[in-house]
Design an enzyme around this catalytic site. Sequence first.
Site, PDB file in Angstrom:
ATOM      1  N   ARG A  60      30.111  40.869  35.712  1.00 55.47           N
ATOM      2  CA  ARG A  60      31.323  41.237  35.142  1.00 55.47           C
ATOM      3  C   ARG A  60      31.105  42.722  34.462  1.00 55.47           C
ATOM      4  O   ARG A  60      30.761  42.640  33.406  1.00 55.47           O
ATOM      5  CB  ARG A  60      31.312  40.140  33.827  1.00 55.47           C
ATOM      6  CG  ARG A  60      32.804  40.433  33.101  1.00 55.47           C
ATOM      7  CD  ARG A  60      33.827  40.362  33.924  1.00 55.47           C
ATOM      8  NE  ARG A  60      34.487  38.860  34.038  1.00 55.47           N
ATOM      9  CZ  ARG A  60      35.244  38.468  35.158  1.00 55.47           C
ATOM     10  NH1 ARG A  60      35.879  39.553  35.794  1.00 55.47           N
ATOM     11  NH2 ARG A  60      35.432  37.077  35.357  1.00 55.47           N
ATOM     12  N   ARG A  90      29.786  40.927  46.742  1.00 60.67           N
ATOM     13  CA  ARG A  90      29.423  41.373  45.305  1.00 60.67           C
ATOM     14  C   ARG A  90      28.265  40.231  44.837  1.00 60.67           C
ATOM     15  O   ARG A  90      27.908  40.395  43.850  1.00 60.67           O
ATOM     16  CB  ARG A  90      30.525  41.309  44.186  1.00 60.67           C
ATOM     17  CG  ARG A  90      31.391  39.968  44.257  1.00 60.67           C
ATOM     18  CD  ARG A  90      32.481  40.142  43.142  1.00 60.67           C
ATOM     19  NE  ARG A  90      33.145  38.959  43.096  1.00 60.67           N
ATOM     20  CZ  ARG A  90      34.126  38.773  42.059  1.00 60.67           C
ATOM     21  NH1 ARG A  90      34.294  39.515  41.287  1.00 60.67           N
ATOM     22  NH2 ARG A  90      34.845  37.500  41.972  1.00 60.67           N
ATOM     23  N   HIS A 133      36.275  47.706  42.544  1.00 55.90           N
ATOM     24  CA  HIS A 133      36.707  47.067  41.332  1.00 55.90           C
ATOM     25  C   HIS A 133      36.446  47.722  40.035  1.00 55.90           C
ATOM     26  O   HIS A 133      35.640  47.015  39.151  1.00 55.90           O
ATOM     27  CB  HIS A 133      36.423  45.464  41.340  1.00 55.90           C
ATOM     28  CG  HIS A 133      37.181  44.621  40.509  1.00 55.90           C
ATOM     29  ND1 HIS A 133      37.504  44.846  39.240  1.00 55.90           N
ATOM     30  CD2 HIS A 133      37.748  43.579  40.783  1.00 55.90           C
ATOM     31  CE1 HIS A 133      37.862  44.084  38.614  1.00 55.90           C
ATOM     32  NE2 HIS A 133      38.233  43.084  39.867  1.00 55.90           N
ATOM     33  N   GLU A 138      41.602  50.263  40.505  1.00 52.33           N
ATOM     34  CA  GLU A 138      40.853  49.859  41.648  1.00 52.33           C
ATOM     35  C   GLU A 138      41.015  50.604  43.097  1.00 52.33           C
ATOM     36  O   GLU A 138      42.233  50.344  43.353  1.00 52.33           O
ATOM     37  CB  GLU A 138      40.599  48.380  41.877  1.00 52.33           C
ATOM     38  CG  GLU A 138      40.209  47.655  40.738  1.00 52.33           C
ATOM     39  CD  GLU A 138      40.609  46.121  40.560  1.00 52.33           C
ATOM     40  OE1 GLU A 138      40.417  45.440  41.694  1.00 52.33           O
ATOM     41  OE2 GLU A 138      40.801  45.673  39.736  1.00 52.33           O
TER      42      GLU A 138
HETATM   43  C1  BG6 Z   1      41.202  41.879  39.705  1.00 53.91           C
HETATM   44  C2  BG6 Z   1      42.703  41.060  40.310  1.00 53.91           C
HETATM   45  O1  BG6 Z   1      41.082  42.911  40.637  1.00 53.91           O
HETATM   46  O2  BG6 Z   1      40.223  41.211  39.593  1.00 53.91           O
HETATM   47  C3  BG6 Z   1      42.599  39.802  39.489  1.00 53.91           C
HETATM   48  O3  BG6 Z   1      43.483  41.599  40.466  1.00 53.91           O
HETATM   49  C4  BG6 Z   1      41.423  39.268  38.819  1.00 53.91           C
HETATM   50  O4  BG6 Z   1      43.405  38.705  39.856  1.00 53.91           O
HETATM   51  C5  BG6 Z   1      40.414  40.189  38.597  1.00 53.91           C
HETATM   52  O5  BG6 Z   1      41.531  37.951  38.169  1.00 53.91           O
HETATM   53  C6  BG6 Z   1      39.141  39.643  38.107  1.00 53.91           C
HETATM   54  O6  BG6 Z   1      38.437  38.833  39.215  1.00 53.91           O
HETATM   55  P1  BG6 Z   1      37.069  38.114  39.069  1.00 53.91           P
HETATM   56  O7  BG6 Z   1      36.968  37.192  40.248  1.00 53.91           O
HETATM   57  O8  BG6 Z   1      36.032  39.299  38.621  1.00 53.91           O
HETATM   58  O9  BG6 Z   1      37.219  37.184  37.697  1.00 53.91           O
END
Ligand code: BG6
Length: 306
Positions: A70, A93, A171, A275
């Site tokens: 995260r 990932r 991301h 992103e």
């Molecule tokens: C973003 C998406 O890129 O990532 C969101 O647009 C999503 O919809 C977010 O909630 C986080 O995703 P994750 O899978 O890392 O919790």
Amino acid sequence: MNEMSTPERRPVEVVKTVNGLEKVVLREIHGCSVEVYLYGAHVTSWKNEHGEELLFISSKEIFKPPKPIRGGIPICFPQFSSLGPLELHGFARNRLWTFDDDPPPLPPDIANKVFTDLILRSTKDDLKIWPHSFEYRLRITLGPGEDLMLTSRVRNTGTDGKPFTFTFAYHTYFSVSDISEVRVEGLETLDYLDNCQKMERFTEQGDSLTFESEVDKIYLSTPTKIAVMDHEKKQTFVIRKDGLPDAVVWNPWDKKAKAMADFGDDEYKHMLCVEAAAVEKPITLKPGEEWRGRQQLSVVNKLLDA
Ligand code: BG6
């Protein structure tokens, strides 16, 4: 090498972390650095020459597979979000990547850059959930200065004569002083798909973006340069992208933050994801074809426009 031992100042070093995962540390001559986990080919740290962290990583992160990390820069491949049959953001990932010892040449690198090359190939298990053979090469380059460049090359290595299609995003979680002090420029007047409103299409107003509530938008066919301005820090992140027409902007805000086990309740105040992505028009590769998508991140200690 154990994380506790004194690292030599080598430009590229491989370090074993607490959970037995390996990370690559890149160091540039002025003291900037980048850390990349082989798990997910995930950039988890990007520091300037004063040792200040520029990316957000959740304090709740435990770095334990199969959970994706995260924060930092997750690679969303071969599917962005839940726009397809795979798990959210695809599987790249949460796979273990390896070093790419023999990457096909990229344009020559100039002095004062350090880089590492990683590779992911489809395994038998991956082929069961996504029946397409691929080779994904990622070069992560630091420098000159604190510039961080990610270059992805995806090749269709299938022998069945069939093309495949994928969506993609870098991301990136930027670390910001306070989300209410942040402005994004380069996305005004564009069309976007709003993931908070069932992917309905809207057009952004003429002003730069500011943040007061949850945002989860996919801006379509954006300029190649986007600026994230942090007014409190008087700092601007500049994102330059190539081969990636779209840009996703995400902040979960308070309610969603509380619902995420690996994210602190108030951490939404200190991050913003912008992103570089290819979402609206998925990329199709015939056998033997290769796609390239590049993101370059820079940081400047003043407020710049896009
Ligand atoms: C973003 C998406 O890129 O990532 C969101 O647009 C999503 O919809 C977010 O909630 C986080 O995703 P994750 O899978 O890392 O919790």
